[in-house]
Design a protein around this motif. Structure first.
Motif, PDB file in Angstrom:
ATOM      1  N   ASP A   1     -34.055  48.197 -78.976  1.00 20.17           N
ATOM      2  CA  ASP A   1     -34.138  48.932 -78.456  1.00 20.17           C
ATOM      3  C   ASP A   1     -34.095  49.532 -76.747  1.00 20.17           C
ATOM      4  N   ALA A   2     -33.940  50.417 -75.727  1.00 16.39           N
ATOM      5  CA  ALA A   2     -34.514  51.500 -74.829  1.00 16.39           C
ATOM      6  C   ALA A   2     -33.137  51.518 -73.731  1.00 16.39           C
ATOM      7  N   SER A   3     -31.711  51.077 -74.821  1.00 15.41           N
ATOM      8  CA  SER A   3     -30.504  50.827 -74.461  1.00 15.41           C
ATOM      9  C   SER A   3     -29.969  51.917 -73.331  1.00 15.41           C
ATOM     10  N   LEU A   4     -29.174  51.416 -72.481  1.00 18.47           N
ATOM     11  CA  LEU A   4     -29.137  52.791 -71.503  1.00 18.47           C
ATOM     12  C   LEU A   4     -27.854  54.156 -71.729  1.00 18.47           C
ATOM     13  N   THR A   5     -26.984  53.446 -73.415  1.00 12.27           N
ATOM     14  CA  THR A   5     -26.069  53.795 -73.380  1.00 12.27           C
ATOM     15  C   THR A   5     -25.774  54.518 -74.860  1.00 12.27           C
ATOM     16  N   ARG A   6     -27.084  53.861 -75.364  1.00 14.12           N
ATOM     17  CA  ARG A   6     -27.116  54.492 -76.825  1.00 14.12           C
ATOM     18  C   ARG A   6     -28.423  54.532 -77.263  1.00 14.12           C
ATOM     19  N   GLU A   7     -28.428  56.037 -78.736  1.00 16.00           N
ATOM     20  CA  GLU A   7     -29.887  56.171 -78.645  1.00 16.00           C
ATOM     21  C   GLU A   7     -30.321  54.705 -79.728  1.00 16.00           C
ATOM     22  N   ASP A   8     -31.942  54.751 -79.603  1.00 16.33           N
ATOM     23  CA  ASP A   8     -32.516  53.419 -80.803  1.00 16.33           C
ATOM     24  C   ASP A   8     -31.096  53.496 -82.167  1.00 16.33           C
ATOM     25  N   SER A   9     -31.807  52.047 -82.143  1.00 15.14           N
ATOM     26  CA  SER A   9     -31.207  52.073 -83.943  1.00 15.14           C
ATOM     27  C   SER A   9     -31.557  53.127 -84.764  1.00 15.14           C
ATOM     28  N   ALA A  10     -32.856  53.045 -84.999  1.00 20.68           N
ATOM     29  CA  ALA A  10     -33.745  53.567 -86.146  1.00 20.68           C
ATOM     30  C   ALA A  10     -33.497  55.187 -85.338  1.00 20.68           C
ATOM     31  N   LEU A  11     -33.037  55.770 -84.643  1.00 24.20           N
ATOM     32  CA  LEU A  11     -32.527  57.430 -84.288  1.00 24.20           C
ATOM     33  C   LEU A  11     -31.203  57.499 -85.234  1.00 24.20           C
ATOM     34  N   VAL A  12     -30.563  57.027 -84.913  1.00 22.30           N
ATOM     35  CA  VAL A  12     -28.922  56.860 -84.527  1.00 22.30           C
ATOM     36  C   VAL A  12     -28.515  55.248 -84.999  1.00 22.30           C
ATOM     37  N   PRO A  13     -27.993  55.325 -86.400  1.00 21.13           N
ATOM     38  CA  PRO A  13     -27.940  53.808 -87.310  1.00 21.13           C
ATOM     39  C   PRO A  13     -26.538  53.495 -86.638  1.00 21.13           C
ATOM     40  N   ASN A  14     -24.992  54.340 -86.335  1.00 18.00           N
ATOM     41  CA  ASN A  14     -24.129  54.035 -86.348  1.00 18.00           C
ATOM     42  C   ASN A  14     -24.134  54.191 -83.802  1.00 18.00           C
ATOM     43  N   GLN A  15     -24.643  52.681 -83.819  1.00 12.21           N
ATOM     44  CA  GLN A  15     -24.549  52.414 -82.781  1.00 12.21           C
ATOM     45  C   GLN A  15     -23.177  52.185 -81.987  1.00 12.21           C
ATOM     46  N   GLY A  16     -21.749  52.592 -82.229  1.00 11.61           N
ATOM     47  CA  GLY A  16     -20.692  52.294 -82.099  1.00 11.61           C
ATOM     48  C   GLY A  16     -20.368  53.606 -81.187  1.00 11.61           C
ATOM     49  N   LYS A  17     -21.333  54.337 -81.524  1.00 10.34           N
ATOM     50  CA  LYS A  17     -21.011  55.821 -80.476  1.00 10.34           C
ATOM     51  C   LYS A  17     -22.037  55.857 -79.408  1.00 10.34           C
ATOM     52  N   VAL A  18     -21.225  55.780 -78.061  1.00 11.96           N
ATOM     53  CA  VAL A  18     -22.360  56.452 -77.040  1.00 11.96           C
ATOM     54  C   VAL A  18     -22.954  57.614 -77.333  1.00 11.96           C
ATOM     55  N   HIS A  19     -24.793  57.663 -76.445  1.00  7.33           N
ATOM     56  CA  HIS A  19     -24.599  58.823 -76.267  1.00  7.33           C
ATOM     57  C   HIS A  19     -24.940  59.097 -75.105  1.00  7.33           C
ATOM     58  N   VAL A  20     -23.645  59.987 -74.564  1.00 10.71           N
ATOM     59  CA  VAL A  20     -23.203  60.736 -73.578  1.00 10.71           C
ATOM     60  C   VAL A  20     -24.503  61.241 -72.441  1.00 10.71           C
ATOM     61  N   PRO A  21     -25.260  62.227 -73.130  1.00 10.03           N
ATOM     62  CA  PRO A  21     -26.157  62.749 -71.710  1.00 10.03           C
ATOM     63  C   PRO A  21     -27.105  60.724 -71.310  1.00 10.03           C
ATOM     64  N   PHE A  22     -27.295  60.039 -72.072  1.00  9.58           N
ATOM     65  CA  PHE A  22     -27.506  58.673 -71.303  1.00  9.58           C
ATOM     66  C   PHE A  22     -27.079  58.239 -70.373  1.00  9.58           C
ATOM     67  N   VAL A  23     -25.840  58.524 -70.420  1.00  7.95           N
ATOM     68  CA  VAL A  23     -24.440  57.938 -69.094  1.00  7.95           C
ATOM     69  C   VAL A  23     -24.445  58.691 -67.888  1.00  7.95           C
TER      70      VAL A  23
END
Ligand code: HEM
Length: 290
Positions: A138-160
């Motif tokens: 959890d708390a990655s810099l480029t992904r939402e937490d897996s409990a919120l977004v199970p597909n971890q293959g996709k970047v969360h652009v607003p974080f980046v």
């Protein structure tokens, strides 16, 4: 039988760390690779010419690691991200990113153990690496937490975008640079925000250090260069002409890398970020109820 595996693993770790120390010392006495010649001749990306970039399609396997996804997007790993042999992908990391051979054995071997597979014989799909609280956390810099977004293959652009907007450094050529302080500051924000927004949030000390290890590659392998990081973190694409910013002949060793990792991790101050939030809240006028 119960004792043999832990003893063998400990002996293997001692051997890898001794090898790594030897490589660290050898790097001190060997000339660095010349700029423009970091990627070895004959390997993909030599002379800055990366194989064609193709964004992943339906059914392709991708994971929470932008650097491994980029290898698949350029066809350096299989483009579908599947059936990758544990004992074959370290050499691709070695030639593309110039991590030392010790790291390129240690991490894939760790991943094989984590998935309870055989490093010598077995394969994996990139998405297998997203086992929660294996390496992924959890708390990655480029992904939402897996409990919120199970597909971890996709970047969360607003974080980046938020992360790169913090970049406060500049090199002599005028390139904007992400610094250790910026990375620690954003890591603190992510930890506080993720703890508040994810009811299933967990982050052990081990995973905190893993998180800082992953993110420290942004400062080391990628040299903090914001123009490169936009491409690498958002499109998971190696820019034309890019090469690893590590010019050490034998690559970035685990020992040298850890000095950056510890600076990033010890620089994370969640309380400071919480105080900033409290100050902002105190300064914001309360909404009128009328
Ligand atoms: C050697 C095999 C590798 C494995 C098994 C691996 C695995 C992973 C995993 C599972 C994550 C997700 C961690 C999280 O939840 O935040 C991750 C993140 C990441 N990795 Fe890798 N990785 C490898 C190599 C690399 C290399 C060579 C680089 C850099 C050149 C790299 C850079 C990153 C970055 C920048 C992140 C994102 C960190 C974040 O979102 O906070 N990784 N990696």
């Amino acid at each position: 039988m119960f004792l043999i595996t832990p003893i063998a693993n400990t002996l293997q770790d001692v051997a890898v760390f001794s090898w790594d120390l030897g490589l660290t010392v050898a790097n001190l006495v060997t000339p660095s690779r010349k700029v423009g010649h970091v990627t070895p001749a004959g390997e993909p990306g030599a002379g800055g010419k990366w194989p064609e970039y193709i964004a992943p399609g339906e059914g392709d396997s991708r994971c929470s690691c932008p650097a491994l996804n980029a290898l698949a997007n350029h066809g350096i790993l299989p483009r579908d991200g599947k059936n990758i042999k544990f004992n074959e992908f370290g050499s691709k990391i070695r030639s593309t990113y110039n991590f030392a051979a010790s790291f390129c054995f240690f991490v894939p071997n760790f991943a094989a153990n984590m998935l309870k597979r055989d490093y010598k014989k077995d394969s994996f799909d990139l998405a297998d690496l997203d086992l929660h609280n294996g390496i992924e956390h959890d708390a990655s810099l480029t992904r939402e937490d897996s409990a919120l977004v199970p597909n971890q293959g996709k970047v969360h652009v607003p974080f980046v975008k938020e992360l790169l907007a913090l970049a406060s450094g500049k090199d002599k050529d005028g390139n904007v640079l992400l610094t250790q302080k910026d990375l620690s500051e954003y890591s603190a924000k992510r930890r506080v925000d993720a703890r508040a927004n994810n009811p299933n949030f967990t982050l052990s000390t081990f995973h905190k250090v893993f998180g800082s290890s992953n993110s420290s590659t942004l400062l080391t392998i990628f040299g903090g260069r914001v123009d490169d990081l936009e491409s690498i973190l958002i499109d998971e694409r190696l820019p034309d002409g890019w090469e690893s910013r590590i010019r050490k002949q034998l690559g970035l060793t685990i020992g040298s890398f850890n000095s950056t990792v510890l600076k990033v991790e010890f620089g994370i101050n969640e309380n400071k970020y919480k105080e900033q939030l409290a100050k902002q809240a105190a300064e914001t006028p309360a909404e009128s109820s009328s």
